[in-house]
Design an enzyme around this catalytic site. Structure first.
Site, PDB file in Angstrom:
ATOM      1  N   ASP A  96       0.866  -1.169   0.000  1.00 40.19           N
ATOM      2  CA  ASP A  96       0.000   0.000   0.000  1.00 40.19           C
ATOM      3  C   ASP A  96       0.914   1.234   0.000  1.00 40.19           C
ATOM      4  O   ASP A  96       2.118   1.128   0.246  1.00 40.19           O
ATOM      5  CB  ASP A  96      -0.873  -0.049   1.255  1.00 40.19           C
ATOM      6  CG  ASP A  96      -1.692   1.198   1.459  1.00 40.19           C
ATOM      7  OD1 ASP A  96      -2.275   1.694   0.482  1.00 40.19           O
ATOM      8  OD2 ASP A  96      -1.740   1.693   2.599  1.00 40.19           O
ATOM      9  N   ASP A  98      -0.311   5.095   0.999  1.00 39.55           N
ATOM     10  CA  ASP A  98      -0.588   6.047   2.079  1.00 39.55           C
ATOM     11  C   ASP A  98      -0.502   5.367   3.444  1.00 39.55           C
ATOM     12  O   ASP A  98      -1.121   4.321   3.667  1.00 39.55           O
ATOM     13  CB  ASP A  98      -1.972   6.663   1.904  1.00 39.55           C
ATOM     14  CG  ASP A  98      -2.048   7.577   0.686  1.00 39.55           C
ATOM     15  OD1 ASP A  98      -2.679   8.627   0.767  1.00 39.55           O
ATOM     16  OD2 ASP A  98      -1.445   7.230  -0.354  1.00 39.55           O
ATOM     17  N   GLU A 105      -1.393  10.558   4.580  1.00 40.46           N
ATOM     18  CA  GLU A 105      -2.545  10.250   3.746  1.00 40.46           C
ATOM     19  C   GLU A 105      -2.698  11.414   2.768  1.00 40.46           C
ATOM     20  O   GLU A 105      -3.013  12.542   3.161  1.00 40.46           O
ATOM     21  CB  GLU A 105      -3.816  10.105   4.593  1.00 40.46           C
ATOM     22  CG  GLU A 105      -3.831   8.889   5.495  1.00 40.46           C
ATOM     23  CD  GLU A 105      -4.113   7.588   4.749  1.00 40.46           C
ATOM     24  OE1 GLU A 105      -4.722   7.644   3.652  1.00 40.46           O
ATOM     25  OE2 GLU A 105      -3.721   6.527   5.258  1.00 40.46           O
ATOM     26  N   ARG A 141     -14.679  12.132  -0.515  1.00 39.35           N
ATOM     27  CA  ARG A 141     -13.520  12.916  -0.087  1.00 39.35           C
ATOM     28  C   ARG A 141     -12.939  13.734  -1.239  1.00 39.35           C
ATOM     29  O   ARG A 141     -12.545  14.885  -1.056  1.00 39.35           O
ATOM     30  CB  ARG A 141     -12.456  11.977   0.503  1.00 39.35           C
ATOM     31  CG  ARG A 141     -12.817  11.453   1.888  1.00 39.35           C
ATOM     32  CD  ARG A 141     -11.813  10.442   2.394  1.00 39.35           C
ATOM     33  NE  ARG A 141     -11.929   9.160   1.700  1.00 39.35           N
ATOM     34  CZ  ARG A 141     -10.992   8.223   1.686  1.00 39.35           C
ATOM     35  NH1 ARG A 141      -9.839   8.429   2.301  1.00 39.35           N
ATOM     36  NH2 ARG A 141     -11.198   7.083   1.065  1.00 39.35           N
ATOM     37  N   SER A 184      -2.340   1.600  -4.887  1.00 39.96           N
ATOM     38  CA  SER A 184      -2.768   2.654  -3.979  1.00 39.96           C
ATOM     39  C   SER A 184      -4.178   3.147  -4.245  1.00 39.96           C
ATOM     40  O   SER A 184      -4.582   3.327  -5.398  1.00 39.96           O
ATOM     41  CB  SER A 184      -1.799   3.843  -4.102  1.00 39.96           C
ATOM     42  OG  SER A 184      -2.227   4.929  -3.324  1.00 39.96           O
ATOM     43  N   GLY A 185      -4.897   3.402  -3.149  1.00 36.47           N
ATOM     44  CA  GLY A 185      -6.170   4.101  -3.246  1.00 36.47           C
ATOM     45  C   GLY A 185      -5.971   5.602  -3.335  1.00 36.47           C
ATOM     46  O   GLY A 185      -6.947   6.352  -3.325  1.00 36.47           O
ATOM     47  N   LYS A 229      -6.866  -4.204  -5.385  1.00 33.49           N
ATOM     48  CA  LYS A 229      -5.529  -4.456  -4.843  1.00 33.49           C
ATOM     49  C   LYS A 229      -5.179  -5.939  -4.925  1.00 33.49           C
ATOM     50  O   LYS A 229      -4.064  -6.304  -5.316  1.00 33.49           O
ATOM     51  CB  LYS A 229      -5.446  -3.948  -3.394  1.00 33.49           C
ATOM     52  CG  LYS A 229      -5.445  -2.431  -3.300  1.00 33.49           C
ATOM     53  CD  LYS A 229      -5.129  -1.949  -1.891  1.00 33.49           C
ATOM     54  CE  LYS A 229      -4.965  -0.442  -1.868  1.00 33.49           C
ATOM     55  NZ  LYS A 229      -4.393   0.041  -0.600  1.00 33.49           N
ATOM     56  N   ASP A 252      -1.998  -1.140   5.747  1.00 30.38           N
ATOM     57  CA  ASP A 252      -2.423  -0.694   7.076  1.00 30.38           C
ATOM     58  C   ASP A 252      -3.929  -0.617   7.258  1.00 30.38           C
ATOM     59  O   ASP A 252      -4.410  -0.522   8.391  1.00 30.38           O
ATOM     60  CB  ASP A 252      -1.829   0.682   7.378  1.00 30.38           C
ATOM     61  CG  ASP A 252      -2.505   1.784   6.570  1.00 30.38           C
ATOM     62  OD1 ASP A 252      -3.085   2.699   7.176  1.00 30.38           O
ATOM     63  OD2 ASP A 252      -2.470   1.722   5.322  1.00 30.38           O
ATOM     64  N   ASN A 255      -8.951  -1.637   3.349  1.00 33.07           N
ATOM     65  CA  ASN A 255      -8.934  -1.863   1.905  1.00 33.07           C
ATOM     66  C   ASN A 255      -7.721  -2.682   1.458  1.00 33.07           C
ATOM     67  O   ASN A 255      -7.602  -3.028   0.281  1.00 33.07           O
ATOM     68  CB  ASN A 255      -9.005  -0.538   1.142  1.00 33.07           C
ATOM     69  CG  ASN A 255      -7.811   0.352   1.381  1.00 33.07           C
ATOM     70  OD1 ASN A 255      -7.273   0.401   2.491  1.00 33.07           O
ATOM     71  ND2 ASN A 255      -7.395   1.091   0.369  1.00 33.07           N
TER      72      ASN A 255
END
Length: 297
Positions: A96, A98, A105, A141, A184-185, A229, A252, A255
């Site tokens: 991941d 962030d 983040e 967001r 990554s998201g 992912k 972490d 997701n």
């Protein structure tokens, strides 16, 4: 019986009495101690115990991991790793971004320019705990960014800091001939220069839509979510001819759970409690390069 499992313990300070308790726990659950080594560099220590486990299949390893998790050592985390993964000639590391590869983040850094950092941080926390649908929460967001000038992306990129040990981790894997990827998201506009600088083999994130020099508050295409992912882990490992049992996934948040579950070993890095509870192993200190010791790199 030859070693078929390794117990890798790490912490800011390895206390001999705690390690002795760990030995007793391991042998009390059927593992025969074959050899031990210790390492460290002043930031944290590492203790490695090669074990012969009568049942080194998935069920036996899961049982030993459960036993270790039920009797935590103060300040020490222990990963139970199949020897086949640690000795594999080619491994695949996927992380991941962030709060894993990087300390921040990114969506929160961007939201600060819209005066919405605290609001967005609260939503991010809920999403990472698994309380919200990730894709829906991401759209909500990103919507607060509508109208911001595109150059805030450059400003945020300058704020991003790699996690401690991240560059060293990637360099060690690459030098040993292994494959390193991130999924990554977050956002391609931030990730691209980081990925290129580190020399990552694969990387992907979401794409912020920019029209006439401003953010629209939207992302282009399908969101990189929990399912995506895992999909990229499987696709990229297959493309490299690396079996899933020789893959290491690090993350972490909620997701990341599917990716962590699908990998040969899933590592929760300073993770939310729900993630630590189900991951194969956990790192609860700021040094990402501890993954090297888990993977035997």
């Amino acid at each position: 019986m030859t070693s078929n499992v390794t117990a890798v313990s790490y912490g800011l300070k390895l206390i001999p009495a705690e390690l002795e308790q760990l030995r007793s726990l391991l042998t009390g659950n059927g593992a025969a101690l074959q050899a031990e080594t210790q390492a460290g560099d002043g930031r944290y220590g590492v203790h490695t115990a090669d074990l012969a486990l009568p049942d080194a299949a998935a069920a036996g390893i899961a049982a030993l991991r459960h036993a270790v998790a039920q009797h935590p050592q103060d300040g020490i985390d222990t990963a139970i790793v199949p020897t086949g993964l640690r000795t594999a000639t080619r491994k695949f590391l996927i992380m991941d971004v962030d709060s894993t590869l990087i300390q921040q983040e990114v969506i929160e850094l961007l939201a600060a320019y819209a005066g919405k950092r605290e609001e967005v941080a609260a939503v991010t926390e809920a999403a990472m705990r698994g309380e919200l649908d990730f894709a829906q929460s991401l759209h909500a967001r990103v919507a607060v960014l509508a109208g911001l000038p595109a150059d805030v992306v450059d400003s945020v990129r300058a704020e991003v800091r790699l996690s401690e040990g991240a560059a060293e981790l990637v360099a060690a894997f690459k030098a040993a001939g292994h494959v390193v990827a991130v999924v990554s998201g977050g956002f391609n506009q931030i990730l691209k220069p980081i990925a290129e600088n580190l020399g990552l083999d694969y990387w992907i994130a979401n794409e912020l839509e920019i029209v006439d020099g401003a953010l629209t508050g939207k992302v282009l295409g399908a969101v990189i979510d929990r399912a995506a992912k895992e999909k990229y882990l499987r696709e990229w490992a297959a493309a490299e001819g690396i079996p899933l049992e020789h893959t290491i996934a690090v993350g972490d948040g909620a997701n990341d759970l599917d990716m962590l579950s699908a990998a040969g070993i899933g590592v929760a890095f300073n993770a939310k409690p729900a993630v630590r509870a189900v991951a194969d192993s956990a790192i609860n200190m700021p040094y990402l390069d501890a993954v090297r010791h888990i993977a035997g790199v």
